[in-house]
Design an enzyme around this catalytic site. Sequence first.
Site, PDB file in Angstrom:
ATOM      1  N   GLY A  54       0.902  -1.110  -0.053  1.00 47.19           N
ATOM      2  CA  GLY A  54       0.226   0.124  -0.213  1.00 47.19           C
ATOM      3  C   GLY A  54       0.852   1.219  -0.123  1.00 47.19           C
ATOM      4  O   GLY A  54       1.970   1.185  -0.559  1.00 47.19           O
ATOM      5  N   ILE A  68       2.470   2.811   2.336  1.00 50.62           N
ATOM      6  CA  ILE A  68       3.580   2.773   3.141  1.00 50.62           C
ATOM      7  C   ILE A  68       4.753   1.973   2.607  1.00 50.62           C
ATOM      8  O   ILE A  68       5.947   2.305   2.414  1.00 50.62           O
ATOM      9  CB  ILE A  68       3.460   2.437   4.595  1.00 50.62           C
ATOM     10  CG1 ILE A  68       2.372   3.577   4.943  1.00 50.62           C
ATOM     11  CG2 ILE A  68       4.756   2.418   5.290  1.00 50.62           C
ATOM     12  CD1 ILE A  68       2.007   3.079   6.603  1.00 50.62           C
ATOM     13  N   THR A 111       7.000  -2.593  11.366  1.00 52.05           N
ATOM     14  CA  THR A 111       6.534  -1.343  11.523  1.00 52.05           C
ATOM     15  C   THR A 111       4.830  -1.326  11.427  1.00 52.05           C
ATOM     16  O   THR A 111       4.180  -0.148  11.692  1.00 52.05           O
ATOM     17  CB  THR A 111       6.912   0.031  10.827  1.00 52.05           C
ATOM     18  OG1 THR A 111       6.773  -0.366   9.348  1.00 52.05           O
ATOM     19  CG2 THR A 111       8.565   0.247  11.177  1.00 52.05           C
ATOM     20  N   GLU A 132       0.297  -3.786  23.596  1.00 54.23           N
ATOM     21  CA  GLU A 132       0.881  -2.384  23.424  1.00 54.23           C
ATOM     22  C   GLU A 132       0.114  -1.727  24.522  1.00 54.23           C
ATOM     23  O   GLU A 132      -1.236  -1.671  24.473  1.00 54.23           O
ATOM     24  CB  GLU A 132       1.126  -1.778  22.202  1.00 54.23           C
ATOM     25  CG  GLU A 132       1.680  -2.391  21.379  1.00 54.23           C
ATOM     26  CD  GLU A 132       2.169  -1.608  19.957  1.00 54.23           C
ATOM     27  OE1 GLU A 132       1.434  -0.458  19.607  1.00 54.23           O
ATOM     28  OE2 GLU A 132       2.633  -2.171  19.231  1.00 54.23           O
ATOM     29  N   HIS A 157       6.357   1.742  19.240  1.00 51.10           N
ATOM     30  CA  HIS A 157       5.333   2.232  18.247  1.00 51.10           C
ATOM     31  C   HIS A 157       5.457   3.644  17.968  1.00 51.10           C
ATOM     32  O   HIS A 157       4.660   4.419  18.336  1.00 51.10           O
ATOM     33  CB  HIS A 157       3.914   1.793  18.762  1.00 51.10           C
ATOM     34  CG  HIS A 157       3.043   1.706  17.613  1.00 51.10           C
ATOM     35  ND1 HIS A 157       1.935   0.800  17.662  1.00 51.10           N
ATOM     36  CD2 HIS A 157       2.626   2.398  16.373  1.00 51.10           C
ATOM     37  CE1 HIS A 157       1.063   1.071  16.554  1.00 51.10           C
ATOM     38  NE2 HIS A 157       1.500   1.898  15.716  1.00 51.10           N
TER      39      HIS A 157
HETATM   40  C1  DGY Z   1      -1.527   4.019  12.528  1.00 53.19           C
HETATM   41  O1  DGY Z   1      -1.789   5.116  12.295  1.00 53.19           O
HETATM   42  O2  DGY Z   1      -2.154   2.870  12.542  1.00 53.19           O
HETATM   43  C2  DGY Z   1      -0.113   4.194  13.579  1.00 53.19           C
HETATM   44  O3  DGY Z   1       0.076   2.664  13.870  1.00 53.19           O
HETATM   45  C3  DGY Z   1      -0.338   4.771  14.801  1.00 53.19           C
HETATM   46  O4  DGY Z   1      -1.289   4.150  15.335  1.00 53.19           O
END
Ligand code: DGY
Length: 319
Positions: free
Chosen positions: A150, A152, A226, A257, A277
């Site tokens: 996507g 990112i 990530t 978390e 995070h």
């Molecule tokens: C998201 O926007 O999904 C990030 O992981 C921060 O929460």
Amino acid sequence: VTRPGLPGKMLSELSRSASVVVHEQDAPPSVDALAELAADADICLGVNGDPFNDELFARCPSLRLVAIASAGYDSIDVEAAERRGVAVTNAPGVLDEATADLAFGLLLAARRRIVEANRYVQAGEWNSTSLSLFVGRDVHSTQIGIVGYGAIGKAVARRAAGFGMQVVHHSRTRESDELSTWVPLEELLAGSDVVSLHVPLTPETRGMIGAEQLRSMKPTATLVNTARGAVVDEAALVTALREGWIGSAGIDVQAVEPNPDTSNPLLHLDNCVVLPHIGSATEAARAAMVDLAASNALACLTGAPLLTPVGGKEEPVTS
Ligand code: DGY
């Protein structure tokens, strides 16, 4: 609003049109605390990890919208929201570059042993000029495999190209582009020096990187996560790092978390860099995330179309 002190300029705009109540603690609220906060609310502006589940919706009957200041919305029971007539919006598109930057930071830190070396200098141990000091592994001229292509994933691909890496990816849509070639997941895992995860957490992606997948990777490979912690089987990752199935990992996310547990084995492995995070944690990205959530709230108040409704996108993005 489920957290105090959120950045951006739209929240003050919102408070001109609505009565805004803010949760006092800067930590994930319990369902009870959230239900109390939102008992009479029309709109709840929250963040990733807030427990927007069926019980909460049942206890907040006037709720019309959950506007979350995160791209990922796996902590929201979207089906229950829909059933109870609560709309959901997320905040996609404003954190892609910041998150890709951090994925690259983790990649570099893990392969070049940057955190380990920094600890060594800080401890006053730098008393040799040995050629074997913190020898790591190349980033340039290696292959990166991007899982989830996507916004990112694509932002990571652009950075990888700049580093002279060969880029392959795996995604549901089997399309290649000028930056990267689509390959089956098995081929990506077996052939990549770096594997970077950028899928949303869904029933299909939960645990998608387990013992079998880690064993199939190169013993020198680096895993970067990530996305969401639960995409990876953490116990298997610990074994993989300890026993050398893979070389190193850079982890921004965990299955649970926040996680202050110092007995967590991931924290005691030199070949693993762990962060709390912070993929989207730049001033600009965080302000844009909150502004987008507040703009969705304003749209709901004025009866305008929601800007980023969940379900309006083919594939949710997450950092
Ligand atoms: C998201 O926007 O999904 C990030 O992981 C921060 O929460």
